[in-house]
Design an enzyme around this catalytic site. Structure first.
Site, PDB file in Angstrom:
ATOM      1  N   THR A  38     -14.940  18.554 -22.913  1.00 13.35           N
ATOM      2  CA  THR A  38     -13.612  18.078 -23.150  1.00 13.35           C
ATOM      3  C   THR A  38     -13.312  17.400 -24.564  1.00 13.35           C
ATOM      4  OG1 THR A  38     -13.383  15.890 -22.286  1.00 13.35           O
ATOM      5  CG2 THR A  38     -13.168  17.898 -20.811  1.00 13.35           C
ATOM      6  N   ASP A  39     -12.279  17.372 -25.021  1.00 16.08           N
ATOM      7  CA  ASP A  39     -12.342  16.403 -26.043  1.00 16.08           C
ATOM      8  C   ASP A  39     -11.992  14.776 -25.433  1.00 16.08           C
ATOM      9  OD1 ASP A  39     -12.163  15.449 -28.571  1.00 16.08           O
ATOM     10  OD2 ASP A  39     -10.734  16.684 -29.602  1.00 16.08           O
ATOM     11  N   TRP A  40     -11.850  13.960 -26.358  1.00 13.88           N
ATOM     12  CA  TRP A  40     -11.881  12.714 -25.917  1.00 13.88           C
ATOM     13  C   TRP A  40     -10.855  12.441 -25.116  1.00 13.88           C
ATOM     14  CZ3 TRP A  40     -14.925   8.541 -27.979  1.00 13.88           C
ATOM     15  CH2 TRP A  40     -14.690   6.991 -27.708  1.00 13.88           C
ATOM     16  N   ASP A  41     -11.142  11.970 -23.816  1.00 13.55           N
ATOM     17  CA  ASP A  41     -10.137  11.694 -22.698  1.00 13.55           C
ATOM     18  C   ASP A  41      -9.247  12.865 -22.541  1.00 13.55           C
ATOM     19  OD1 ASP A  41      -8.794  10.278 -20.951  1.00 13.55           O
ATOM     20  OD2 ASP A  41      -7.649   9.200 -22.260  1.00 13.55           O
TER      21      ASP A  41
END
Ligand code: BGC
Length: 757
Positions: free
Chosen positions: A291-294
């Site tokens: 995933t991307d950051w959070d």
């Protein structure tokens, strides 16, 4: 923050062994079997641990997580609850953290270390958009190789690059990180970069796993505002957004990263259609998705799921294999499986994918293989890299205007005024997204010019671009109203033979979180340019910027304009070589430069409207602006040289019915007085189709370096893959009908032919 980890490292390093006890021996041929064996030994918790990625304590590349969670990270590694770290780099740090995973966790599964090595680690290449302007696939591949070699010597084995998002919106700060507006060029570049990072052998110590990001459509954020909603049609998704991702898979990219944005109301990280139906099923991608950051957690703010538990469930069902920094996998997935809400086979699938990449990297054979202090010492900033990034830098420069042959500069007897804060800035040319690099390590324009010592130089700043501290994570101070340096700049310019004005954006004015509504010269630089112009018209405007800018006044008045982007470590040397003609500029714009921000999104491969032409003089009922032209200031594919080229004798040989090819050839002649490189571009127009096609589409290009007076025949072959398109069900089709073909040196090429399928 840095000191926290380094402190820990000190403690951890005591007693550190070079080679771990290895119950993890492997040989490449049996990876699947080894993955199964390992998987069968893992508890559910350990499996979920592999799907969990934390950021280290050195750099933050997203909002800072809450401290309580951060404190448990090393403990979690020890307990087998972490599969990967990002933002831990440098051999000492990587080794210390890897040691915990390998020697203290039950199964000793090595971590994979990810980092944003976007355009170099210490030795910095041009920003990716600039590199794209070279259209030189070999040079871009070499640039990625250099980045991989240097980063892997610092313990990193996975880069979050290349960003293959197509974008048509110069307001979006991350255009600097991509390859521009065109899916064909973008796909070729995606392949070159993946090949450069991963090399022929992923298990070699100088190569790293690559990431195609951000899947999908992040580059279409509405109004160019970072993280904004995306709402594009199916045809654009299949024909414009997807191709570079598909090309990355063809190049065997090992990982994908999901995007922050919502697409058709679904956040990409939780989008089953994107991650499972398209990526994993239709395209048969067998690497893993991070995933991307959070971005899993952000599905709550998007209004898509109600809490972290629902976010974890949705993300894993959709096909996100590894969670970056949301903590929801590690906190929620176990209970979700135990409660029967998530099938364990989904977890197994993700873990298999992750372990496979770790095996392919050779981490089970030697988890410290990227951790040689000696190699790190001799590799970082090694002089051999400088030549490569300098070559890349000069090829990235685009000559936008050169009236009366003001360029190249005469090499002696000239008094040259150099004006602009950027001319003397050793950090800004490194650009954005170069978090491994050290500040103040770029060669400035002034330093580059001074090597040509038969001319004299006087420097005057004129005005700041930004003031105060600059940082990757903090807003810049762009309120630069101070004109007190104008008078000195004007007087420096007055007596000069030539004035070189280095203006544009600070290197951190583009990149993530750096959208702009104005795409002109920031601060008071436009006024400075006009003031200097009043006293000396012999101006060479050298632009440094991370996105297309709209500069109609400069285009009208300034005789020579050089697009020099942010070119990295060797910036000033490359610019000086071009200004003095030691390198004949060959770059071509990978994005259209508008006349005004109001034209954005502006791109050459647009669809025709129903009213594309002025019906009769004065009438208003056609697709246009009442206050500006439709056309860009500088089109996609455009760029001048110190020589000139002529293209003629276009012939089309249509043997499609027999062997499925259409052959187009032209004769290219260097009609000027110098050797130079032309990038001959071929565009098609499919005149009628069941889903309308763009007015032009790039389908091929070839670079040719010719001596003055030399001619060469350039031949292109078009086949189904060039002549077809994706329909609105995502099926690739080739339709009969009339095609036009255009060949030239930019997307407005006039030389044309036609053929029928
Ligand atoms: C960016 C990604 C990057 C990640 C890790 C995010 O904010 O969107 O492109 O790889 O941070 O640094």
């Amino acid at each position: 923050m840095k000191s926290i980890l380094l402190g820990l490292v000190g403690v951890l390093l005591m007693g550190c062994q070079q080679n771990p006890p290895s119950n993890n021996t492997t040989n490449e041929s049996n990876i699947d079997q080894k993955v199964e064996e390992l998987l069968s030994k893992m508890t559910l918790e350990e499996k979920i641990g592999q799907m969990n990625q934390y950021s280290g304590f050195m750099d933050f590349t997203g909002p800072q997580p809450d401290k309580g969670r951060a404190a448990n990270k090393l403990e979690h590694i020890k307990n087998g609850l972490v599969g990967s770290m990002l933002n831990v780099h440098g051999v000492e740090n990587v080794r210390a953290v890897q040691k915990i995973a390998v020697e203290e966790s039950r199964l000793g599964i090595p971590l994979i270390f990810g980092f944003d090595v976007i355009h170099g680690y210490k030795t910095i290449s041009p920003i990716p958009l600039a590199e794209a302007a070279s259209w030189d696939l070999e040079a871009m591949k070499r640039s990625a190789e250099i980045a991989a070699e240097e980063a892997s010597a610092a313990g990193i084995n996975w880069t979050f690059a290349p960003m293959v998002d197509i974008s048509r919106d110069a307001r979006w700060g991350r255009v600097m990180e991509g390859a521009g507006e065109d899916p064909y060029l973008g796909s070729q570049i995606a392949k070159a970069r993946v090949n450069g990072f991963q090399g022929d052998d992923l298990s070699a110590t100088h190569t790293v796993a690559a990431t195609a990001k951000h899947f999908a459509a992040y580059g279409f954020a509405e109004a160019g505002r970072e993280y904004n909603t995306v709402d594009i049609g199916t045809s654009t998704l299949y024909n414009v957004v997807f191709p570079p991702f598909r090309a990355s898979i063809e190049a065997d990219v090992k990982t994908f990263m999901s995007a922050f944005n919502v697409l058709n109301g679904i956040p990409a990280t939780g989008d089953e259609f994107l991650l499972r139906d398209i990526l994993k099923d239709k395209w048969d991608f067998n690497g893993f998705v991070v995933t991307d950051w959070d971005s899993a957690g952000e599905m709550v703010a998007h209004g898509f799921v109600k809490d972290g538990r629902a976010a974890a469930k949705q993300a894993v069902i959709a096909g996100s294999d590894m969670d970056m920094e949301s903590y929801h996998y590690i906190e929620e997935l176990k209970a979700l499986v135990e409660d029967g809400e998530v099938e364990e086979k989904l977890i197994d699938d993700s873990v298999r994918r992750i372990l496979k990449v770790k095996f392919e990297l050779g981490l089970f054979e030697d988890p410290y293989k990227y951790c040689s202090e000696e190699r790190e010492k001799e590799t970082l900033y090694n002089a051999k890299f400088r030549e490569g990034v300098r070559d890349m830098a000069k090829k990235s420069i685009v000559l936008l205007k050169n009236k009366n042959e003001l360029l190249p500069l005469k090499s002696s007897g000239q008094r040259i005024a150099v004006i602009g804060a950027l001319a003397n800035d050793k950090t800004s040319p490194l650009g954005s997204w170069r978090i491994g690099a050290d500040e103040e390590t770029a060669v400035t324009v002034l330093e580059g010019l001074e090597k040509y010592d038969q001319n004299t130089y006087s420097y005057s700043k004129g005005a700041d671009v930004v003031t105060g501290e600059t940082s990757f994570t903090q807003e810049l101070n762009i309120n630069t109203t101070d004109k007190s340096g104008f008078a000195e700049a004007v007087s420096t310019a007055k007596s000069a033979h030539v004035v070189i004005m280095v203006l544009g954006e600070h290197g951190l004015q583009s990149g993530e979180g750096r959208s702009r509504t104005r795409i002109d010269l920031p601060g008071v630089q436009q006024e400075l340019l006009e003031e200097v112009y009043k006293v000396n018209k012999n101006i060479v405007l050298v632009l440094q910027n991370g996105r297309p800018l709209a500069l109609p006044w400069a285009d009208e008045h300034i005789p020579a304009i050089v697009e020099a982007w942010q070119l990295g470590t060797e910036s000033g040397n490359a610019i000086a070589e071009v200004l003095y003609g030691d390198y004949n500029p060959s770059g071509k714009l990978p994005m259209s430069f508008p006349r005004h921000v109001g034209q954005v999104p502006i791109y050459y491969n647009q669809k025709s409207t129903g009213r594309p032409f002025l019906p009769s003089p004065g009438e208003v009922f056609w697709s246009h602006y009442t206050d500006e032209k439709n056309s860009p200031l500088y089109p996609f594919g455009y760029g001048l040289s110190y020589t000139t080229f002529d293209l003629k004798d276009l012939t089309v040989e249509n043997t499609y019915a027999d062997d499925g090819t259409v052959t187009v050839s032209v004769s290219l002649t260097n009609t000027g007085k110098r050797k130079g490189k032309s990038t001959v571009q071929l565009y098609i127009r499919d005149e009628y189709a069941s889903v309308t096609r763009p007015v032009r589409e790039l389908k091929s290009f070839e670079q040719a370096e010719l001596e003055a007076g030399e001619s060469r025949k350039i031949t292109f072959q078009l086949t189904d893959k060039d002549l077809g398109f994706y329909d609105n069900n995502g099926e690739f089709i080739v339709e009969e009908g009339s095609f036009q073909v255009f060949v030239g040196e930019d997307s407005q090429a006039q030389l044309s032919g036609e053929f029928q399928l």
